[in-house]
Design an enzyme around this catalytic site. Structure first.
Site, short mmCIF file in Angstrom:
data_model
loop_
_atom_site.label_atom_id
_atom_site.label_comp_id
_atom_site.label_asym_id
_atom_site.label_seq_id
_atom_site.Cartn_x
_atom_site.Cartn_y
_atom_site.Cartn_z
N CYS A 141 0.81 -1.22 0.00
CA CYS A 141 0.00 0.00 0.00
C CYS A 141 0.85 1.27 0.00
O CYS A 141 0.31 2.37 -0.12
CB CYS A 141 -0.96 -0.01 1.18
SG CYS A 141 -2.34 -1.15 0.94
N LYS A 163 0.44 3.57 -3.10
CA LYS A 163 -0.68 4.47 -3.32
C LYS A 163 -0.22 5.86 -3.72
O LYS A 163 0.80 6.36 -3.24
CB LYS A 163 -1.52 4.59 -2.03
CG LYS A 163 -2.56 3.51 -1.83
CD LYS A 163 -3.46 3.85 -0.66
CE LYS A 163 -4.60 2.86 -0.53
NZ LYS A 163 -5.50 3.22 0.59
N THR A 178 -17.27 10.14 0.19
CA THR A 178 -16.60 10.25 1.49
C THR A 178 -15.42 9.29 1.65
O THR A 178 -15.06 8.92 2.77
CB THR A 178 -17.60 10.03 2.64
OG1 THR A 178 -18.28 8.77 2.44
CG2 THR A 178 -18.63 11.13 2.70
N ASP A 225 -15.04 6.16 1.18
CA ASP A 225 -15.32 4.88 1.82
C ASP A 225 -14.50 3.76 1.18
O ASP A 225 -13.93 3.92 0.10
CB ASP A 225 -16.81 4.57 1.73
CG ASP A 225 -17.61 5.21 2.85
OD1 ASP A 225 -17.45 4.77 4.00
OD2 ASP A 225 -18.36 6.17 2.58
N ASP A 226 -14.46 2.62 1.87
CA ASP A 226 -13.62 1.52 1.42
C ASP A 226 -14.15 0.78 0.21
O ASP A 226 -13.40 0.08 -0.47
CB ASP A 226 -13.44 0.53 2.58
CG ASP A 226 -12.69 1.16 3.74
OD1 ASP A 226 -11.52 1.54 3.57
OD2 ASP A 226 -13.28 1.28 4.83
N ASP A 247 -8.49 -3.68 -5.25
CA ASP A 247 -7.21 -3.26 -4.67
C ASP A 247 -6.11 -4.13 -5.26
O ASP A 247 -6.26 -5.34 -5.39
CB ASP A 247 -7.23 -3.41 -3.15
CG ASP A 247 -6.39 -2.33 -2.47
OD1 ASP A 247 -5.27 -2.08 -2.94
OD2 ASP A 247 -6.86 -1.75 -1.48
N ASP A 282 -11.37 -4.60 2.41
CA ASP A 282 -12.31 -3.51 2.17
C ASP A 282 -13.77 -3.98 2.25
O ASP A 282 -14.65 -3.22 2.61
CB ASP A 282 -12.06 -2.87 0.81
CG ASP A 282 -10.83 -1.98 0.81
OD1 ASP A 282 -10.39 -1.58 1.89
OD2 ASP A 282 -10.30 -1.70 -0.28
N ASP A 340 -10.61 0.37 7.31
CA ASP A 340 -9.33 -0.30 7.56
C ASP A 340 -8.20 0.69 7.33
O ASP A 340 -8.29 1.59 6.51
CB ASP A 340 -9.16 -1.57 6.72
CG ASP A 340 -9.23 -1.33 5.23
OD1 ASP A 340 -9.71 -0.26 4.80
OD2 ASP A 340 -8.83 -2.22 4.47
#
Length: 359
Positions: free
Chosen positions: A25, A28, A56, A58-59, A76, A99, A235
């Protein structure tokens, strides 16, 4: 774990982590740059069935199917964070499925995303990556029902993960409430470990710990969503604890307070950070959101690096009523997360969302 005999072993003649410019990650796009990229992009009208979109951070997206079911969809993928191809596949798949759990949903199936430098990577190595992803999906109880492959410059692997949740139990990262407590499910430090690993400075015990935490599925999500008093769930991944806490704060218009001495860290992580094993993503994270974070006097660069350390397959962050803290911790324990701790609070924002760190 896989069959690697040393921390830096790989089934190919070249280390997997040497084939990419970043890993996990930590790949990113930095939050500040991402905001610039997305600014001004067209927002198409959404149907009423789309319960959660991009508004917003969100995952996952959530689409209402009927009165009892909503479909959770997320994707992902990233470049290698370890050299063992089987473990890379496991980590990437675990991270992607997380997620779905973070939305309070139960995963139902996945699609594979595979980009590999065919000219330099042996077929057996690619097969091991896919086998690792399949192993994680088997643990999660879901099939890999298809996917897509390309010949790419750097190795990339991940999943599209799909899940189901009752519309009334969808967990958002924008619904924290003043007075809530914050509970974190996994210790921090994966980015620090990965930086040390890339320079052959992570010992066998640290590597074992890194694999254990990054391949532990966040299966507690649906049970947490079912608890009365749990208001928000996400997460902690590439933007670090500070970045994902700020998503809570912005979404709810609140100010979050993190009690730093209570935040769990992986073994020896602080010592490794003091030796300079910090990812570039940590500094990029701070550059992107540091203005929104209030640090205590004397907060060192090492502590700040830990606060912003990008987590690959990190833990769940829960915002819940004080009376729900004990049940939340019990759910975490039941799912194997013995390090989960109550480490912060949600405060009134008074028109200025942000994050305060206290010792």
């Amino acid at each position: 774990m896989g069959e690697s005999t040393s921390v830096a072993s790989s089934t190919s003649s070249r280390r997997l982590t040497a084939l990419s410019h970043g890993g996990g990650c930590g790949c990113k796009i930095a939050p500040g740059l991402l905001a610039q990229i997305l600014r001004g992009t067209a927002r198409l009208p959404a149907p009423p069935e789309l319960l959660v979109g991009i508004e917003t951070s969100d995952d996952a997206a959530v689409y209402r199917l009927n009165d009892e079911q909503a479909l959770v969809a997320t994707t992902d993928f990233f470049m290698p964070i370890v050299d063992d191809p089987f473990e890379f596949g496991r980590i990437a798949a675990t991270n992607a499925i997380s997620d779905v759990y973070a939305m309070g949903a139960r995963p139902i199936m996945a699609l594979a995303i595979v980009g590999m430098p065919i000219e330099v990577m042996p077929v057996d190595t690619i097969r091991e990556i896919l086998r690792g992803g399949e192993a994680t999906c088997r643990t999660a109880g879901i099939p890999i029902a298809g996917g897509h492959t390309i010949d790419s410059v750097e190795p990339i692997y991940g999943l599209v993960a799909l899940g189901l949740v009752h519309p009334s139990r969808i967990m958002r990262n924008c619904s924290a409430q003043p007075g809530d407590r914050l509970v974190l499910g996994k210790p921090l430090g994966v980015g620090i470990y990965s930086a040390a690993l890339k320079k052959d400075e992570l010992d066998a015990a640290g590597y074992e710990c890194m694999i254990e935490t990054t391949t532990r599925l966040n299966t507690a999500g649906p049970a947490l969503a079912a608890l009365e008093g749990v208001h928000a769930l996400s997460d902690v991944t590439g933007f670090g604890l500070a970045g994902h806490a700020l998503e809570f704060a912005r979404g709810a218009g609140c100010r979050l307070r993190i009690e730093w001495s209570r935040v769990p860290l992986l073994p020896d992580v602080r010592a490794l950070a003091q030796r300079g094993f910090v990812t570039g993503a940590s500094a990029r994270n701070w550059a992107g959101y540091g203005e929104e974070v209030q640090l205590p006097a004397g907060f060192s660069d090492v502590e700040r690096a830990l606060l912003t350390d990008p987590q690959t397959s990190g833990g769940l962050l829960v915002s819940c009523a004080p009376g729900a803290v004990a049940p939340v911790l019990e759910v975490f324990r039941q799912h194997g997360f013995g390090n989960a701790v109550d480490c912060g609070a949600v405060l009134e924002g008074n028109g200025a969302a942000g994050l305060t760190i206290v010792r």
